[in-house]
Structure formats: structure tokens, C-alpha cells
Design a protein around this motif. Sequence first.
Motif, PDB file in Angstrom:
ATOM      1  N   HIS A  57     -80.902 -41.464   7.698  1.00  0.00           N
ATOM      2  CA  HIS A  57     -79.612 -41.266   8.365  1.00  0.00           C
ATOM      3  C   HIS A  57     -78.530 -42.187   7.796  1.00  0.00           C
ATOM      4  O   HIS A  57     -77.769 -42.815   8.537  1.00  0.00           O
ATOM      5  N   LEU A  58     -78.479 -42.243   6.467  1.00  0.00           N
ATOM      6  CA  LEU A  58     -77.559 -43.130   5.774  1.00  0.00           C
ATOM      7  C   LEU A  58     -76.434 -42.364   5.094  1.00  0.00           C
ATOM      8  O   LEU A  58     -76.606 -41.204   4.687  1.00  0.00           O
ATOM      9  N   LEU A  59     -75.304 -43.031   4.929  1.00  0.00           N
ATOM     10  CA  LEU A  59     -74.213 -42.476   4.139  1.00  0.00           C
ATOM     11  C   LEU A  59     -74.552 -42.548   2.652  1.00  0.00           C
ATOM     12  O   LEU A  59     -75.387 -43.356   2.220  1.00  0.00           O
ATOM     13  N   PHE A  60     -73.901 -41.710   1.871  1.00  0.00           N
ATOM     14  CA  PHE A  60     -74.058 -41.691   0.414  1.00  0.00           C
ATOM     15  C   PHE A  60     -75.510 -41.466   0.012  1.00  0.00           C
ATOM     16  O   PHE A  60     -75.986 -42.017  -0.976  1.00  0.00           O
ATOM     17  N   ASP A  61     -76.219 -40.654   0.784  1.00  0.00           N
ATOM     18  CA  ASP A  61     -77.585 -40.303   0.413  1.00  0.00           C
ATOM     19  C   ASP A  61     -77.550 -39.032  -0.437  1.00  0.00           C
ATOM     20  O   ASP A  61     -76.489 -38.603  -0.896  1.00  0.00           O
ATOM     21  N   GLN A  62     -78.718 -38.393  -0.623  1.00  0.00           N
ATOM     22  CA  GLN A  62     -78.803 -37.279  -1.564  1.00  0.00           C
ATOM     23  C   GLN A  62     -77.878 -36.121  -1.187  1.00  0.00           C
ATOM     24  O   GLN A  62     -77.371 -35.421  -2.068  1.00  0.00           O
ATOM     25  N   GLN A  63     -77.644 -35.912   0.106  1.00  0.00           N
ATOM     26  CA  GLN A  63     -76.748 -34.822   0.516  1.00  0.00           C
ATOM     27  C   GLN A  63     -75.337 -35.050  -0.011  1.00  0.00           C
ATOM     28  O   GLN A  63     -74.674 -34.110  -0.455  1.00  0.00           O
ATOM     29  N   GLY A 111     -64.619 -28.106 -10.826  1.00  0.00           N
ATOM     30  CA  GLY A 111     -63.615 -29.036 -11.319  1.00  0.00           C
ATOM     31  C   GLY A 111     -62.928 -29.847 -10.254  1.00  0.00           C
ATOM     32  O   GLY A 111     -61.783 -30.272 -10.426  1.00  0.00           O
ATOM     33  N   LEU A 112     -63.612 -30.100  -9.137  1.00  0.00           N
ATOM     34  CA  LEU A 112     -63.007 -30.808  -8.016  1.00  0.00           C
ATOM     35  C   LEU A 112     -63.743 -32.110  -7.723  1.00  0.00           C
ATOM     36  O   LEU A 112     -64.943 -32.220  -7.940  1.00  0.00           O
ATOM     37  N   GLN A 113     -62.996 -33.084  -7.220  1.00  0.00           N
ATOM     38  CA  GLN A 113     -63.601 -34.284  -6.671  1.00  0.00           C
ATOM     39  C   GLN A 113     -62.689 -34.828  -5.578  1.00  0.00           C
ATOM     40  O   GLN A 113     -61.497 -34.530  -5.551  1.00  0.00           O
ATOM     41  N   ILE A 114     -63.268 -35.587  -4.667  1.00  0.00           N
ATOM     42  CA  ILE A 114     -62.460 -36.127  -3.579  1.00  0.00           C
ATOM     43  C   ILE A 114     -61.605 -37.278  -4.112  1.00  0.00           C
ATOM     44  O   ILE A 114     -61.929 -37.892  -5.129  1.00  0.00           O
ATOM     45  N   PRO A 115     -60.485 -37.587  -3.450  1.00  0.00           N
ATOM     46  CA  PRO A 115     -59.574 -38.616  -3.974  1.00  0.00           C
ATOM     47  C   PRO A 115     -60.204 -40.004  -4.047  1.00  0.00           C
ATOM     48  O   PRO A 115     -60.001 -40.724  -5.014  1.00  0.00           O
ATOM     49  N   LYS A 116     -60.958 -40.402  -3.013  1.00  0.00           N
ATOM     50  CA  LYS A 116     -61.512 -41.755  -2.960  1.00  0.00           C
ATOM     51  C   LYS A 116     -62.989 -41.724  -3.351  1.00  0.00           C
ATOM     52  O   LYS A 116     -63.866 -42.119  -2.583  1.00  0.00           O
ATOM     53  N   LEU A 117     -63.245 -41.267  -4.549  1.00  0.00           N
ATOM     54  CA  LEU A 117     -64.619 -41.111  -5.018  1.00  0.00           C
ATOM     55  C   LEU A 117     -65.346 -42.449  -4.978  1.00  0.00           C
ATOM     56  O   LEU A 117     -64.827 -43.470  -5.432  1.00  0.00           O
ATOM     57  N   ASP A 118     -66.545 -42.449  -4.412  1.00  0.00           N
ATOM     58  CA  ASP A 118     -67.407 -43.619  -4.264  1.00  0.00           C
ATOM     59  C   ASP A 118     -66.903 -44.620  -3.221  1.00  0.00           C
ATOM     60  O   ASP A 118     -67.558 -45.630  -2.966  1.00  0.00           O
ATOM     61  N   ARG A 119     -65.758 -44.325  -2.609  1.00  0.00           N
ATOM     62  CA  ARG A 119     -65.273 -45.198  -1.535  1.00  0.00           C
ATOM     63  C   ARG A 119     -65.390 -44.533  -0.170  1.00  0.00           C
ATOM     64  O   ARG A 119     -65.317 -45.208   0.855  1.00  0.00           O
ATOM     65  N   GLU A 120     -65.540 -43.225  -0.143  1.00  0.00           N
ATOM     66  CA  GLU A 120     -65.835 -42.504   1.089  1.00  0.00           C
ATOM     67  C   GLU A 120     -66.785 -41.363   0.742  1.00  0.00           C
ATOM     68  O   GLU A 120     -66.782 -40.868  -0.392  1.00  0.00           O
ATOM     69  N   PRO A 121     -67.608 -40.926   1.694  1.00  0.00           N
ATOM     70  CA  PRO A 121     -68.591 -39.884   1.387  1.00  0.00           C
ATOM     71  C   PRO A 121     -67.927 -38.530   1.118  1.00  0.00           C
ATOM     72  O   PRO A 121     -66.969 -38.154   1.786  1.00  0.00           O
ATOM     73  N   ASP A 122     -68.478 -37.829   0.155  1.00  0.00           N
ATOM     74  CA  ASP A 122     -67.974 -36.510  -0.213  1.00  0.00           C
ATOM     75  C   ASP A 122     -68.329 -35.449   0.826  1.00  0.00           C
ATOM     76  O   ASP A 122     -67.738 -34.361   0.833  1.00  0.00           O
ATOM     77  N   ASP A 123     -69.321 -35.762   1.692  1.00  0.00           N
ATOM     78  CA  ASP A 123     -69.855 -34.744   2.602  1.00  0.00           C
ATOM     79  C   ASP A 123     -69.248 -34.825   4.005  1.00  0.00           C
ATOM     80  O   ASP A 123     -69.888 -34.450   4.985  1.00  0.00           O
ATOM     81  N   HIS A 124     -68.021 -35.294   4.108  1.00  0.00           N
ATOM     82  CA  HIS A 124     -67.273 -35.252   5.377  1.00  0.00           C
ATOM     83  C   HIS A 124     -67.040 -33.784   5.747  1.00  0.00           C
ATOM     84  O   HIS A 124     -66.770 -32.947   4.882  1.00  0.00           O
ATOM     85  N   ILE A 125     -67.127 -33.458   7.032  1.00  0.00           N
ATOM     86  CA  ILE A 125     -66.939 -32.071   7.461  1.00  0.00           C
ATOM     87  C   ILE A 125     -65.582 -31.543   7.035  1.00  0.00           C
ATOM     88  O   ILE A 125     -65.445 -30.364   6.676  1.00  0.00           O
ATOM     89  N   GLY A 126     -64.565 -32.405   7.020  1.00  0.00           N
ATOM     90  CA  GLY A 126     -63.241 -31.969   6.589  1.00  0.00           C
ATOM     91  C   GLY A 126     -63.223 -31.531   5.142  1.00  0.00           C
ATOM     92  O   GLY A 126     -62.656 -30.486   4.803  1.00  0.00           O
ATOM     93  N   TYR A 127     -63.867 -32.310   4.268  1.00  0.00           N
ATOM     94  CA  TYR A 127     -63.920 -31.943   2.860  1.00  0.00           C
ATOM     95  C   TYR A 127     -64.739 -30.670   2.645  1.00  0.00           C
ATOM     96  O   TYR A 127     -64.387 -29.821   1.808  1.00  0.00           O
ATOM     97  N   GLU A 128     -65.831 -30.534   3.365  1.00  0.00           N
ATOM     98  CA  GLU A 128     -66.672 -29.344   3.177  1.00  0.00           C
ATOM     99  C   GLU A 128     -65.930 -28.080   3.610  1.00  0.00           C
ATOM    100  O   GLU A 128     -65.999 -27.043   2.934  1.00  0.00           O
ATOM    101  N   LEU A 129     -65.213 -28.146   4.720  1.00  0.00           N
ATOM    102  CA  LEU A 129     -64.423 -26.991   5.153  1.00  0.00           C
ATOM    103  C   LEU A 129     -63.291 -26.714   4.177  1.00  0.00           C
ATOM    104  O   LEU A 129     -62.971 -25.550   3.883  1.00  0.00           O
TER     105      LEU A 129
END
Length: 259
Positions: free
Chosen positions: A136-142, A154-172
Motif C-alpha cells: 500500500h505504498l506510493l510510487f509502486d509498480q502501479q 508521448g505524455l508525462q505528468i508535470p511533476k514527474l517523480d515528485r508526485e505519483p502518476d496514478d492519481h485519479i485525476g491524471y487517470e481520468l
Amino acid sequence: MQQQLCGCPRRPTRIDEQNLTMNNLAASGSQDAFEVVSEELQVYSLALKVLASAFYLPPTERFLTTLSAQGLLADWPLAPDDPDTKTGLQLLRTLFDRAQPADLLPAVRADHTALFIGLMRVEAPPWESVYLSQDHLLFDQQTLQVREFYARFGLQIPKLDREPDDHIGYELLFLAHLMEQATQALDAGDVEKAAHLVAAAYEFFAAHPQEWAGFFIERLAQSARTDYYRGLAYLLKGSIKALTPLFDEYLAILAEIRT
């Protein structure tokens, strides 16, 4: 250079007030089907952007005002007849009928902090890995799987490696992006590309939001102190249920058009 996945609007985009349905599509010509799929994908992508904004961005008076004033709740397009969607819409409408956004904002902001940021603990973690990883950790395999999926387009989140990519907002937001790209492909007459994008959206949805959104929604509905976030929890639940049959239907229609 990769494009940043940062298109959460600062306020909800108005959803066109039209009753787009898939009814009687079998009796329509292929061009009618083509146009309906394009229009619906655009409308549904806007609805997902509204939800992405509501869960990712801290609430503002401007956002609440726009959400309450522009008919979004009266014409919500994703499964408006679903019982959970109806419950969510009713909670939100009643809330906005009782008080002005400026008066609601302090309680909504406090709820946002408790749910998604936390003082002692985060009450409704909005990240996939918290629910699905072994520890149940952040930045795990998911998180990394989601990042790789974004990178395929060709996409990446703005704060790469500073916040998790798998936030529900980003996924939607990513689903909304793929739907928008499919709409553009259809408008350009490229059915093959549109089908590829819709299939990718379905694949991502099935592997990620569909797998964990229910856990997030349950925590959100149990922990929210305001009808704003309770309403959004039910609205998200109804929307998630609506997406699988929609993707199935669109892929079948696009396959029929291609033959």
C-alpha cells in the motif's frame, strides 16, 4: 520532448446541452454512426475532465460557481439515469441550491485537505498504488505501469517523480485525452486511428481506473464531511459503471464502419 499531461481545466468546461444517445443507431447510416460516436466521445471527454479537475485541483470559488451555474449538473451525460449518478447529482444540486459557492468554500476546502492531503493521515488516498500495491505504498509498480502507458502516447505528468502518476485525476484526464484524440481522428476521417485510440482507452480503463476506483469511491463516500465530495463520489461511481458498455459499443460501431 514529451507533452505534459496537465490539461485539468481551472474550471469545468461547459458540456453542450444536447441529448446525445446511441439509441436507434443500428437503423442509422454509417455516417450517422460516425458523427454520433465523434460527438459523444467529445462530450464524455469533457465530463471526465470535470471529474479530473474536481479530484485533482484544490476547490476554488470559481470552480464551484461554474459547476453550479452552467447546467453541467442538469445535463450530465455519463449514465444520467444510473441510480448512483442520480444520487450524486441530487446531492450536488441540493448543496448548491442551499448555499452560494463562497459560503460553501471553507468547508469544502477543509474536506479536500482531510481527504486528499491529510494532517495526521490521508482519509481517501487518490492514488492507485495505495490500494493495489502489496504494501500500500506510493510510487509502486502501479505508478510505473501508468507512467509507461502515458509515455506510449508521448505524455508525462508535470511533476514527474515528485508526485505519483496514478492519481485519479491524471487517470481520468488521460482517458479524456484519448477520447479527444479519437474525436479528432474521426473528424479527419481516420477510422483506423480512432479505433486504435478507443481500444487504448478501454485497455487503460480496464487495467487501471476500473480496478481501483471502487476502493477510492468507498473511502471517499465514508470519509467525506461535505455533500460536495459525497456527491462527487457517487457521480464518479456512476460514470465508471457507464464506461465499459460505452467502450464496447464504440468499438463495435467503429469495426462496422471499417468493414
